[in-house]
Structure formats: C-alpha cells, structure tokens
Design a protein around this motif. Structure first.
Motif, PDB file in Angstrom:
ATOM      1  N   LEU A  33     -10.392   5.123   1.936  1.00  0.00           N
ATOM      2  CA  LEU A  33      -9.223   4.246   2.006  1.00  0.00           C
ATOM      3  C   LEU A  33      -9.153   3.376   0.753  1.00  0.00           C
ATOM      4  O   LEU A  33     -10.178   2.870   0.280  1.00  0.00           O
ATOM      5  CB  LEU A  33      -9.286   3.365   3.246  1.00  0.00           C
ATOM      6  CG  LEU A  33      -9.539   4.072   4.577  1.00  0.00           C
ATOM      7  CD1 LEU A  33      -9.571   3.053   5.710  1.00  0.00           C
ATOM      8  CD2 LEU A  33      -8.499   5.139   4.842  1.00  0.00           C
ATOM      9  N   HIS A  34      -7.943   3.184   0.252  1.00  0.00           N
ATOM     10  CA  HIS A  34      -7.723   2.340  -0.912  1.00  0.00           C
ATOM     11  C   HIS A  34      -6.515   1.458  -0.638  1.00  0.00           C
ATOM     12  O   HIS A  34      -5.516   1.931  -0.072  1.00  0.00           O
ATOM     13  CB  HIS A  34      -7.457   3.184  -2.159  1.00  0.00           C
ATOM     14  CG  HIS A  34      -8.578   4.119  -2.508  1.00  0.00           C
ATOM     15  ND1 HIS A  34      -9.619   3.747  -3.334  1.00  0.00           N
ATOM     16  CD2 HIS A  34      -8.823   5.390  -2.127  1.00  0.00           C
ATOM     17  CE1 HIS A  34     -10.448   4.771  -3.460  1.00  0.00           C
ATOM     18  NE2 HIS A  34      -9.994   5.777  -2.733  1.00  0.00           N
ATOM     19  N   TYR A  35      -6.599   0.200  -1.032  1.00  0.00           N
ATOM     20  CA  TYR A  35      -5.516  -0.756  -0.802  1.00  0.00           C
ATOM     21  C   TYR A  35      -5.251  -1.595  -2.043  1.00  0.00           C
ATOM     22  O   TYR A  35      -6.169  -1.921  -2.801  1.00  0.00           O
ATOM     23  CB  TYR A  35      -5.880  -1.714   0.348  1.00  0.00           C
ATOM     24  CG  TYR A  35      -6.036  -1.043   1.688  1.00  0.00           C
ATOM     25  CD1 TYR A  35      -7.291  -0.693   2.166  1.00  0.00           C
ATOM     26  CD2 TYR A  35      -4.922  -0.763   2.478  1.00  0.00           C
ATOM     27  CE1 TYR A  35      -7.444  -0.077   3.405  1.00  0.00           C
ATOM     28  CE2 TYR A  35      -5.061  -0.142   3.714  1.00  0.00           C
ATOM     29  CZ  TYR A  35      -6.319   0.198   4.164  1.00  0.00           C
ATOM     30  OH  TYR A  35      -6.462   0.812   5.388  1.00  0.00           O
ATOM     31  N   ALA A  36      -3.991  -1.956  -2.205  1.00  0.00           N
ATOM     32  CA  ALA A  36      -3.656  -2.952  -3.205  1.00  0.00           C
ATOM     33  C   ALA A  36      -4.200  -4.301  -2.739  1.00  0.00           C
ATOM     34  O   ALA A  36      -4.254  -4.581  -1.532  1.00  0.00           O
ATOM     35  CB  ALA A  36      -2.142  -3.030  -3.377  1.00  0.00           C
ATOM     36  N   ASP A  37      -4.587  -5.147  -3.681  1.00  0.00           N
ATOM     37  CA  ASP A  37      -5.147  -6.455  -3.316  1.00  0.00           C
ATOM     38  C   ASP A  37      -4.149  -7.270  -2.491  1.00  0.00           C
ATOM     39  O   ASP A  37      -4.551  -8.039  -1.610  1.00  0.00           O
ATOM     40  CB  ASP A  37      -5.508  -7.235  -4.578  1.00  0.00           C
ATOM     41  CG  ASP A  37      -6.749  -6.673  -5.264  1.00  0.00           C
ATOM     42  OD1 ASP A  37      -6.958  -6.993  -6.447  1.00  0.00           O
ATOM     43  OD2 ASP A  37      -7.501  -5.920  -4.610  1.00  0.00           O
ATOM     44  N   SER A  53      -3.766   5.216   7.896  1.00  0.00           N
ATOM     45  CA  SER A  53      -4.525   6.206   8.668  1.00  0.00           C
ATOM     46  C   SER A  53      -3.753   7.519   8.644  1.00  0.00           C
ATOM     47  O   SER A  53      -2.570   7.552   8.268  1.00  0.00           O
ATOM     48  CB  SER A  53      -4.751   5.737  10.107  1.00  0.00           C
ATOM     49  OG  SER A  53      -3.509   5.545  10.768  1.00  0.00           O
ATOM     50  N   ARG A  54      -4.435   8.589   9.037  1.00  0.00           N
ATOM     51  CA  ARG A  54      -3.773   9.889   9.063  1.00  0.00           C
ATOM     52  C   ARG A  54      -4.233  10.678  10.274  1.00  0.00           C
ATOM     53  O   ARG A  54      -5.368  10.518  10.740  1.00  0.00           O
ATOM     54  CB  ARG A  54      -4.032  10.672   7.776  1.00  0.00           C
ATOM     55  CG  ARG A  54      -5.459  11.122   7.568  1.00  0.00           C
ATOM     56  CD  ARG A  54      -5.678  11.661   6.161  1.00  0.00           C
ATOM     57  NE  ARG A  54      -4.870  12.829   5.892  1.00  0.00           N
ATOM     58  CZ  ARG A  54      -4.657  13.314   4.652  1.00  0.00           C
ATOM     59  NH1 ARG A  54      -5.191  12.699   3.619  1.00  0.00           N
ATOM     60  NH2 ARG A  54      -3.923  14.394   4.484  1.00  0.00           N
ATOM     61  N   VAL A  93       0.928  10.564   8.457  1.00  0.00           N
ATOM     62  CA  VAL A  93       0.177   9.426   7.932  1.00  0.00           C
ATOM     63  C   VAL A  93       0.912   8.161   8.352  1.00  0.00           C
ATOM     64  O   VAL A  93       2.143   8.140   8.454  1.00  0.00           O
ATOM     65  CB  VAL A  93       0.023   9.515   6.393  1.00  0.00           C
ATOM     66  CG1 VAL A  93       1.361   9.480   5.699  1.00  0.00           C
ATOM     67  CG2 VAL A  93      -0.906   8.443   5.881  1.00  0.00           C
ATOM     68  N   TYR A  94       0.140   7.133   8.622  1.00  0.00           N
ATOM     69  CA  TYR A  94       0.690   5.879   9.141  1.00  0.00           C
ATOM     70  C   TYR A  94       0.337   4.719   8.222  1.00  0.00           C
ATOM     71  O   TYR A  94      -0.664   4.757   7.506  1.00  0.00           O
ATOM     72  CB  TYR A  94       0.132   5.591  10.538  1.00  0.00           C
ATOM     73  CG  TYR A  94       0.345   6.702  11.535  1.00  0.00           C
ATOM     74  CD1 TYR A  94      -0.667   7.629  11.789  1.00  0.00           C
ATOM     75  CD2 TYR A  94       1.542   6.822  12.230  1.00  0.00           C
ATOM     76  CE1 TYR A  94      -0.486   8.657  12.700  1.00  0.00           C
ATOM     77  CE2 TYR A  94       1.730   7.844  13.144  1.00  0.00           C
ATOM     78  CZ  TYR A  94       0.716   8.758  13.369  1.00  0.00           C
ATOM     79  OH  TYR A  94       0.904   9.776  14.280  1.00  0.00           O
ATOM     80  N   LEU A  95       1.161   3.687   8.289  1.00  0.00           N
ATOM     81  CA  LEU A  95       0.847   2.430   7.626  1.00  0.00           C
ATOM     82  C   LEU A  95       1.145   1.314   8.617  1.00  0.00           C
ATOM     83  O   LEU A  95       2.310   1.016   8.906  1.00  0.00           O
ATOM     84  CB  LEU A  95       1.669   2.231   6.351  1.00  0.00           C
ATOM     85  CG  LEU A  95       1.300   0.993   5.548  1.00  0.00           C
ATOM     86  CD1 LEU A  95      -0.105   1.148   4.949  1.00  0.00           C
ATOM     87  CD2 LEU A  95       2.309   0.731   4.438  1.00  0.00           C
ATOM     88  N   GLN A  96       0.086   0.735   9.163  1.00  0.00           N
ATOM     89  CA  GLN A  96       0.223  -0.406  10.060  1.00  0.00           C
ATOM     90  C   GLN A  96       0.261  -1.666   9.213  1.00  0.00           C
ATOM     91  O   GLN A  96      -0.683  -1.927   8.459  1.00  0.00           O
ATOM     92  CB  GLN A  96      -0.949  -0.456  11.040  1.00  0.00           C
ATOM     93  CG  GLN A  96      -0.914  -1.662  11.982  1.00  0.00           C
ATOM     94  CD  GLN A  96       0.241  -1.609  12.953  1.00  0.00           C
ATOM     95  OE1 GLN A  96       0.534  -0.563  13.524  1.00  0.00           O
ATOM     96  NE2 GLN A  96       0.909  -2.745  13.137  1.00  0.00           N
TER      97      GLN A  96
END
Length: 124
Positions: A58-62, A71-72, A79-82
């Motif tokens: 997993l990678h995220y912007a700060d 998640s996928r 693929v989801y973005l909560q």
C-alpha cells in the motif's frame, strides 16, 4: 485491454466519509497495480493511493495518510478507496488507474489505463 469504471462519488460535509469503487474489466486485473489519483480545478492530477499487484503493498500520499484506505478484491475485479475525515481540500475528480509495470510509481503518465473519473465534493 482494461476498462475502468469508478463510482461512489458525491457531496459530503467535512468530517464525513465516502467509499469509491472502481470496477475493472479483463481477466488479468490481479496483475495490475491499481492507483487512485485526483484532480482539482486548475491543478495537476496528483497521486492519492495505490496497491501493488506484487506483494499487495500500500502507498499513500502524505495528505491522505491515516484518513484514506485503499483495498482490492481480485475476485470481483474491484479496487476501493475508503475516505474518512474528509476535508474541503479533498474536493476533486477522483480517477482510478491501472499500471502493468512491476515497479511502483506515483507518476500518472506511467499508468496504462484510466477510468472516466467521479466527482467528490466536500463542503465546509
């Protein structure tokens, strides 16, 4: 060829939550790194989050770390973005993208396929 269709955007008050979904066509969904990007009016498209197909990293912007979760579900090709604790500055069009490369990248130009985008508006 992969086709991506996002859904789940909308209008929400600051502090609220939304869950974006991205449904993918194609039999090799599990072999793509899936990313979420966003673009606000007058700004460049920016990386939000990604989940790799190698290792499921997993990678995220700060700016979204600790508030957003990617998640996928490979069985559902989705693929989801909560998105929790949303802020007005999260307002943008959110895009789902797929990258067939083996090395993770946050660079939009490196992603091979894109969805049409879904609008997220956070009111203050």
């Amino acid at each position: 060829q992969v086709q991506l269709v996002e859904s789940g955007g909308g209008l929400v008050q600051a502090g609220g939550s939304l869950r974006l979904s991205c449904a993918a066509s194609g039999r090799t969904f599990s072999r793509y790194t899936m990313g979420w990007f966003r673009q606000a009016p007058g700004k460049d498209r920016e990386f939000v989050a990604a989940i790799t197909w190698v290792g499921g990293r997993l990678h995220y912007a700060d700016s979204v770390k600790g508030r957003f979760t990617i998640s996928r579900d490979n069985a559902k090709n989705t693929v989801y973005l909560q998105m929790n604790r949303l802020k007005p500055e999260d307002t943008a069009v959110y895009y789902c993208a797929a990258d067939a490369g083996v090395v993770f990248t946050m660079t939009p130009d490196r992603y091979d396929y894109w969805g049409q985008g879904t609008q997220v508006t956070v009111s203050s």
